[in-house]
Design a protein around this motif. Sequence first.
Motif, PDB file in Angstrom:
ATOM      1  N   PRO A   6       0.821  -1.208   0.000  1.00  9.30           N
ATOM      2  CA  PRO A   6       0.000   0.000   0.000  1.00  9.30           C
ATOM      3  C   PRO A   6       0.860   1.265   0.000  1.00  9.30           C
ATOM      4  N   LEU A   7       1.570   1.474  -1.106  1.00 13.05           N
ATOM      5  CA  LEU A   7       2.399   2.655  -1.283  1.00 13.05           C
ATOM      6  C   LEU A   7       1.666   3.658  -2.156  1.00 13.05           C
ATOM      7  N   SER A   8       1.984   4.911  -1.980  1.00  5.70           N
ATOM      8  CA  SER A   8       1.481   5.919  -2.907  1.00  5.70           C
ATOM      9  C   SER A   8       2.327   5.881  -4.178  1.00  5.70           C
ATOM     10  N   ASP A   9       1.811   6.452  -5.260  1.00  2.00           N
ATOM     11  CA  ASP A   9       2.604   6.503  -6.475  1.00  2.00           C
ATOM     12  C   ASP A   9       3.857   7.347  -6.280  1.00  2.00           C
ATOM     13  N   ALA A  10       3.791   8.357  -5.428  1.00  2.00           N
ATOM     14  CA  ALA A  10       4.992   9.146  -5.127  1.00  2.00           C
ATOM     15  C   ALA A  10       6.044   8.268  -4.455  1.00  2.00           C
ATOM     16  N   ASP A  11       5.609   7.384  -3.551  1.00  2.51           N
ATOM     17  CA  ASP A  11       6.545   6.438  -2.935  1.00  2.51           C
ATOM     18  C   ASP A  11       7.155   5.524  -3.988  1.00  2.51           C
ATOM     19  N   ARG A  12       6.338   5.059  -4.911  1.00  5.80           N
ATOM     20  CA  ARG A  12       6.840   4.157  -5.948  1.00  5.80           C
ATOM     21  C   ARG A  12       7.878   4.852  -6.827  1.00  5.80           C
ATOM     22  N   ARG A  13       7.689   6.124  -7.093  1.00  8.22           N
ATOM     23  CA  ARG A  13       8.672   6.860  -7.896  1.00  8.22           C
ATOM     24  C   ARG A  13       9.998   7.000  -7.165  1.00  8.22           C
ATOM     25  N   ARG A  14       9.946   7.007  -5.843  1.00 11.59           N
ATOM     26  CA  ARG A  14      11.192   7.153  -5.073  1.00 11.59           C
ATOM     27  C   ARG A  14      11.991   5.855  -5.005  1.00 11.59           C
ATOM     28  N   VAL A  15      11.341   4.726  -5.190  1.00 12.07           N
ATOM     29  CA  VAL A  15      12.026   3.437  -5.021  1.00 12.07           C
ATOM     30  C   VAL A  15      13.205   3.277  -5.961  1.00 12.07           C
ATOM     31  N   PRO A  16      13.091   3.521  -7.281  1.00 15.35           N
ATOM     32  CA  PRO A  16      14.276   3.349  -8.117  1.00 15.35           C
ATOM     33  C   PRO A  16      15.409   4.304  -7.765  1.00 15.35           C
ATOM     34  N   VAL A  17      15.074   5.493  -7.263  1.00 15.01           N
ATOM     35  CA  VAL A  17      16.123   6.423  -6.843  1.00 15.01           C
ATOM     36  C   VAL A  17      16.876   5.851  -5.649  1.00 15.01           C
ATOM     37  N   LEU A  18      16.136   5.360  -4.649  1.00 12.08           N
ATOM     38  CA  LEU A  18      16.752   4.809  -3.448  1.00 12.08           C
ATOM     39  C   LEU A  18      17.519   3.530  -3.740  1.00 12.08           C
ATOM     40  N   ALA A  19      17.032   2.748  -4.699  1.00 11.32           N
ATOM     41  CA  ALA A  19      17.674   1.478  -5.027  1.00 11.32           C
ATOM     42  C   ALA A  19      18.827   1.640  -6.010  1.00 11.32           C
ATOM     43  N   THR A  21      18.465   2.161  -9.291  1.00  6.71           N
ATOM     44  CA  THR A  21      18.088   1.469 -10.517  1.00  6.71           C
ATOM     45  C   THR A  21      17.317   2.423 -11.426  1.00  6.71           C
ATOM     46  N   SER A  22      17.196   2.052 -12.693  1.00  5.04           N
ATOM     47  CA  SER A  22      16.450   2.891 -13.625  1.00  5.04           C
ATOM     48  C   SER A  22      14.948   2.748 -13.424  1.00  5.04           C
ATOM     49  N   HIS A  23      14.500   1.537 -13.075  1.00  5.52           N
ATOM     50  CA  HIS A  23      13.089   1.229 -12.948  1.00  5.52           C
ATOM     51  C   HIS A  23      12.845   0.428 -11.666  1.00  5.52           C
ATOM     52  N   ALA A  24      11.593   0.397 -11.261  1.00  2.00           N
ATOM     53  CA  ALA A  24      11.142  -0.539 -10.230  1.00  2.00           C
ATOM     54  C   ALA A  24       9.859  -1.181 -10.724  1.00  2.00           C
ATOM     55  N   VAL A  25       9.716  -2.480 -10.464  1.00  2.00           N
ATOM     56  CA  VAL A  25       8.488  -3.177 -10.824  1.00  2.00           C
ATOM     57  C   VAL A  25       7.825  -3.660  -9.546  1.00  2.00           C
ATOM     58  N   ASP A 193      19.475   3.241 -20.205  1.00  2.00           N
ATOM     59  CA  ASP A 193      18.938   2.038 -19.597  1.00  2.00           C
ATOM     60  C   ASP A 193      20.002   0.949 -19.581  1.00  2.00           C
ATOM     61  N   VAL A 194      20.089   0.210 -18.476  1.00  2.00           N
ATOM     62  CA  VAL A 194      21.066  -0.874 -18.394  1.00  2.00           C
ATOM     63  C   VAL A 194      20.682  -2.024 -19.312  1.00  2.00           C
ATOM     64  N   ALA A 195      19.399  -2.186 -19.581  1.00  2.00           N
ATOM     65  CA  ALA A 195      18.897  -3.214 -20.499  1.00  2.00           C
ATOM     66  C   ALA A 195      17.540  -2.755 -20.987  1.00  2.00           C
ATOM     67  N   ASN A 196      17.159  -3.216 -22.171  1.00  2.00           N
ATOM     68  CA  ASN A 196      15.831  -2.851 -22.658  1.00  2.00           C
ATOM     69  C   ASN A 196      15.294  -3.977 -23.519  1.00  2.00           C
ATOM     70  N   ALA A 197      14.398  -4.763 -22.930  1.00  2.00           N
ATOM     71  CA  ALA A 197      13.874  -5.943 -23.619  1.00  2.00           C
ATOM     72  C   ALA A 197      12.876  -5.571 -24.701  1.00  2.00           C
ATOM     73  N   ASN A 198      11.995  -4.604 -24.437  1.00  2.00           N
ATOM     74  CA  ASN A 198      10.983  -4.279 -25.431  1.00  2.00           C
ATOM     75  C   ASN A 198      11.604  -3.696 -26.701  1.00  2.00           C
ATOM     76  N   SER A 199      12.638  -2.874 -26.557  1.00  2.00           N
ATOM     77  CA  SER A 199      13.294  -2.328 -27.744  1.00  2.00           C
ATOM     78  C   SER A 199      14.038  -3.417 -28.508  1.00  2.00           C
ATOM     79  N   THR A 200      14.590  -4.387 -27.793  1.00  2.00           N
ATOM     80  CA  THR A 200      15.237  -5.506 -28.474  1.00  2.00           C
ATOM     81  C   THR A 200      14.213  -6.323 -29.238  1.00  2.00           C
TER      82      THR A 200
END
Length: 253
Positions: A6-19, A21-25, A193-200
Amino acid sequence: MLDDAPLSDADRRRVPVLAGTSHAVFVTDGDPVRLRFFTSAGELPACGHGTLAALALLAHQSGGDVDVTLTAGRRTFAGRAVRTGSLVAAEFDPGPVTLRGPGTAEYRAVRDALGAAPGTIADGAVVASSGRPRLLGPLATRAAVAALAPDLDRLRAACDDHGLLGCYVHSAPDDDGRVAARMFAPSIGVPEDVANANSTACLAAHLARFGRARVTADLGDALGRPATVTATVRPDGAVRVGGTAAVAGPLLL
């Protein structure tokens, strides 16, 4: 990658910064399993390497192989993961790929922002989409791909002006279908991006028109985090994209 909570979307945006990483899923168990993808700039409807990471987690949690139905954005699709020791080989259906030639203005704007060395730009650029359009830009050699140092502010403006997700730059495929690639997407908060599957997957669909059914892309070298993504086009035209991952363990944020 996190189990959804139960995170807010603002919290979710912070996760890749804290981790770092480029993205978080974010993964919500169910049938289908729900995936949500975030960068620091906001939510994305799809993320290929995030999907592969989610499949690796699901196999790790199950202790075995998994065939699963996933939902992300407005798509429901199939994914599979096979465990081999500590590694998980995963693949999924990225959906249909559309291809078109780039307009003169959009191609020039993106090309000029990349700052490729004279004589290294190859013919055959294409705009491809498996949900959002991106420019696939060929360069003559792997060395030319490695040497790129784009003007990211200028590239972001070019992509924003022409409605592009970013630019996936790749070398000419060798006899085995292997390319060096880099994905620049500053418009979604990901300079590279460190990797990009959809573009590949998009590149595989493009090259399949010229008789090449399989592509292996080496990415992440410029960031010191090498990754490899494979994409295969089946005789019926369907694309499958995959890679191998290891689940490193919990991350405390």
